[in-house]
Design a protein around this motif. Sequence first.
Motif, PDB file in Angstrom:
ATOM      1  N   ASP A 105       3.783   9.566   2.183  1.00  0.00           N
ATOM      2  CA  ASP A 105       2.283   9.716   2.804  1.00  0.00           C
ATOM      3  C   ASP A 105       1.573   8.282   2.678  1.00  0.00           C
ATOM      4  N   GLU A 106       2.540   7.232   2.483  1.00  0.00           N
ATOM      5  CA  GLU A 106       1.857   5.764   2.026  1.00  0.00           C
ATOM      6  C   GLU A 106       2.526   4.946   3.232  1.00  0.00           C
ATOM      7  N   PRO A 107       2.178   5.085   4.493  1.00  0.00           N
ATOM      8  CA  PRO A 107       3.068   4.047   5.197  1.00  0.00           C
ATOM      9  C   PRO A 107       2.662   2.782   5.223  1.00  0.00           C
ATOM     10  N   GLU A 108       1.660   2.240   4.611  1.00  0.00           N
ATOM     11  CA  GLU A 108       1.343   0.706   4.526  1.00  0.00           C
ATOM     12  C   GLU A 108       2.030   0.174   3.460  1.00  0.00           C
ATOM     13  N   PRO A 109       2.360   0.853   2.248  1.00  0.00           N
ATOM     14  CA  PRO A 109       3.301   0.287   1.166  1.00  0.00           C
ATOM     15  C   PRO A 109       4.617   0.231   1.751  1.00  0.00           C
ATOM     16  N   GLN A 110       4.955   1.368   2.481  1.00  0.00           N
ATOM     17  CA  GLN A 110       6.264   1.380   3.063  1.00  0.00           C
ATOM     18  C   GLN A 110       6.626   0.120   3.962  1.00  0.00           C
ATOM     19  N   ALA A 111       5.585  -0.251   4.712  1.00  0.00           N
ATOM     20  CA  ALA A 111       5.644  -1.231   5.679  1.00  0.00           C
ATOM     21  C   ALA A 111       5.799  -2.509   4.953  1.00  0.00           C
ATOM     22  N   TRP A 112       5.068  -2.797   3.815  1.00  0.00           N
ATOM     23  CA  TRP A 112       5.127  -3.973   3.001  1.00  0.00           C
ATOM     24  C   TRP A 112       6.379  -3.998   2.406  1.00  0.00           C
ATOM     25  N   HIS A 113       7.169  -3.085   1.900  1.00  0.00           N
ATOM     26  CA  HIS A 113       8.405  -3.127   1.458  1.00  0.00           C
ATOM     27  C   HIS A 113       9.286  -3.669   2.456  1.00  0.00           C
ATOM     28  N   ARG A 114       9.435  -3.109   3.654  1.00  0.00           N
ATOM     29  CA  ARG A 114      10.343  -3.711   4.542  1.00  0.00           C
ATOM     30  C   ARG A 114      10.027  -4.969   4.918  1.00  0.00           C
ATOM     31  N   ARG A 115       8.942  -5.384   5.031  1.00  0.00           N
ATOM     32  CA  ARG A 115       8.513  -6.800   5.456  1.00  0.00           C
ATOM     33  C   ARG A 115       9.093  -7.609   4.360  1.00  0.00           C
ATOM     34  N   ASN A 116       9.150  -7.255   3.061  1.00  0.00           N
ATOM     35  CA  ASN A 116       9.800  -8.094   1.912  1.00  0.00           C
ATOM     36  C   ASN A 116      11.239  -7.823   1.884  1.00  0.00           C
ATOM     37  N   GLY A 117      11.935  -7.223   2.764  1.00  0.00           N
ATOM     38  CA  GLY A 117      13.403  -7.225   2.790  1.00  0.00           C
ATOM     39  C   GLY A 117      13.950  -5.796   2.094  1.00  0.00           C
ATOM     40  N   PHE A 118      13.447  -4.890   1.902  1.00  0.00           N
ATOM     41  CA  PHE A 118      13.772  -3.740   1.499  1.00  0.00           C
ATOM     42  C   PHE A 118      14.237  -2.873   2.485  1.00  0.00           C
ATOM     43  N   THR A 119      15.139  -1.917   2.179  1.00  0.00           N
ATOM     44  CA  THR A 119      15.598  -0.855   3.122  1.00  0.00           C
ATOM     45  C   THR A 119      15.482   0.521   2.702  1.00  0.00           C
ATOM     46  N   GLU A 120      14.992   1.489   3.390  1.00  0.00           N
ATOM     47  CA  GLU A 120      14.822   2.799   3.053  1.00  0.00           C
ATOM     48  C   GLU A 120      16.261   3.415   2.460  1.00  0.00           C
ATOM     49  N   CYS A 121      16.478   3.911   1.259  1.00  0.00           N
ATOM     50  CA  CYS A 121      17.768   4.590   1.181  1.00  0.00           C
ATOM     51  C   CYS A 121      17.669   6.142   0.755  1.00  0.00           C
ATOM     52  N   GLY A 122      16.447   6.599   0.837  1.00  0.00           N
ATOM     53  CA  GLY A 122      16.437   8.045   0.355  1.00  0.00           C
ATOM     54  C   GLY A 122      15.087   8.524  -0.084  1.00  0.00           C
ATOM     55  N   GLN A 123      15.016   9.847  -0.297  1.00  0.00           N
ATOM     56  CA  GLN A 123      13.810  10.427  -0.727  1.00  0.00           C
ATOM     57  C   GLN A 123      14.061  11.315  -1.637  1.00  0.00           C
ATOM     58  N   LEU A 124      13.107  11.572  -2.790  1.00  0.00           N
ATOM     59  CA  LEU A 124      13.215  12.789  -3.880  1.00  0.00           C
ATOM     60  C   LEU A 124      11.856  13.252  -4.073  1.00  0.00           C
ATOM     61  N   THR A 125      11.924  14.568  -4.248  1.00  0.00           N
ATOM     62  CA  THR A 125      10.675  15.254  -4.778  1.00  0.00           C
ATOM     63  C   THR A 125      10.916  15.627  -6.266  1.00  0.00           C
ATOM     64  N   PHE A 126       9.981  15.638  -6.930  1.00  0.00           N
ATOM     65  CA  PHE A 126      10.029  16.091  -8.444  1.00  0.00           C
ATOM     66  C   PHE A 126       9.436  17.241  -8.479  1.00  0.00           C
ATOM     67  N   GLY A 127       9.380  18.167  -7.926  1.00  0.00           N
ATOM     68  CA  GLY A 127       8.828  19.611  -8.067  1.00  0.00           C
ATOM     69  C   GLY A 127       7.376  19.694  -8.242  1.00  0.00           C
ATOM     70  N   VAL A 128       6.987  20.505  -9.294  1.00  0.00           N
ATOM     71  CA  VAL A 128       5.487  20.480  -9.344  1.00  0.00           C
ATOM     72  C   VAL A 128       4.547  19.267  -9.889  1.00  0.00           C
ATOM     73  N   ALA A 129       5.714  18.498 -10.659  1.00  0.00           N
ATOM     74  CA  ALA A 129       5.154  17.214 -10.920  1.00  0.00           C
ATOM     75  C   ALA A 129       4.748  16.299  -9.953  1.00  0.00           C
ATOM     76  N   GLN A 130       5.486  16.242  -8.752  1.00  0.00           N
ATOM     77  CA  GLN A 130       5.135  15.294  -7.604  1.00  0.00           C
ATOM     78  C   GLN A 130       5.740  16.210  -6.402  1.00  0.00           C
ATOM     79  N   PRO A 131       5.065  17.035  -5.763  1.00  0.00           N
ATOM     80  CA  PRO A 131       5.566  17.700  -4.495  1.00  0.00           C
ATOM     81  C   PRO A 131       5.679  16.727  -3.339  1.00  0.00           C
ATOM     82  N   THR A 132       5.082  15.554  -3.249  1.00  0.00           N
ATOM     83  CA  THR A 132       5.093  14.699  -2.148  1.00  0.00           C
ATOM     84  C   THR A 132       6.226  13.726  -2.420  1.00  0.00           C
ATOM     85  N   PRO A 133       7.482  13.593  -1.347  1.00  0.00           N
ATOM     86  CA  PRO A 133       8.481  13.034  -1.632  1.00  0.00           C
ATOM     87  C   PRO A 133       8.269  11.453  -1.818  1.00  0.00           C
TER      88      PRO A 133
END
Length: 152
Positions: A105-133
Amino acid sequence: MTAAVFIDEAGAGDLAWLIEADRHVPEAWVRRCIDHGEYLIARHADVPLGFLRYSWFWGTIPFMDLIWVDPAHRRTGVGRALVARWEADMRERGAEVLLTSSMSDEPEPQAWHRRNGFTECGQLTFGVAQPTPEVFFVKDLQRSGRPHALSG
């Protein structure tokens, strides 16, 4: 970029500033990361402007845990300079890929990573510890700029 930015590893003299600036981890972890050389600090005229903290995923893949730049110095190239130094250091140490992540749910940091040459490679959730992927990003240092996925 902010004029005359110098980036180096954090040392014992940076402890108090890092404890204040890196509020995501306890003091013991800050100390551990300093002892293991896992902080880079950007400075101008000996004043800290930001930091990059990393660790080792599976003990072999450099993972950027957090990058933080003082709000007054954001969008000046400090973060990009921190990543460039980290990338160069990791290449020198033989790393083939870099790994990092951002909340889905943080599009700005995601865009920053992409501008710096990173490519999305997957998502994880961590149950009740972190329900947002958590969105993971990879940067292939051998084929920089070309997509790469971690298998698993």
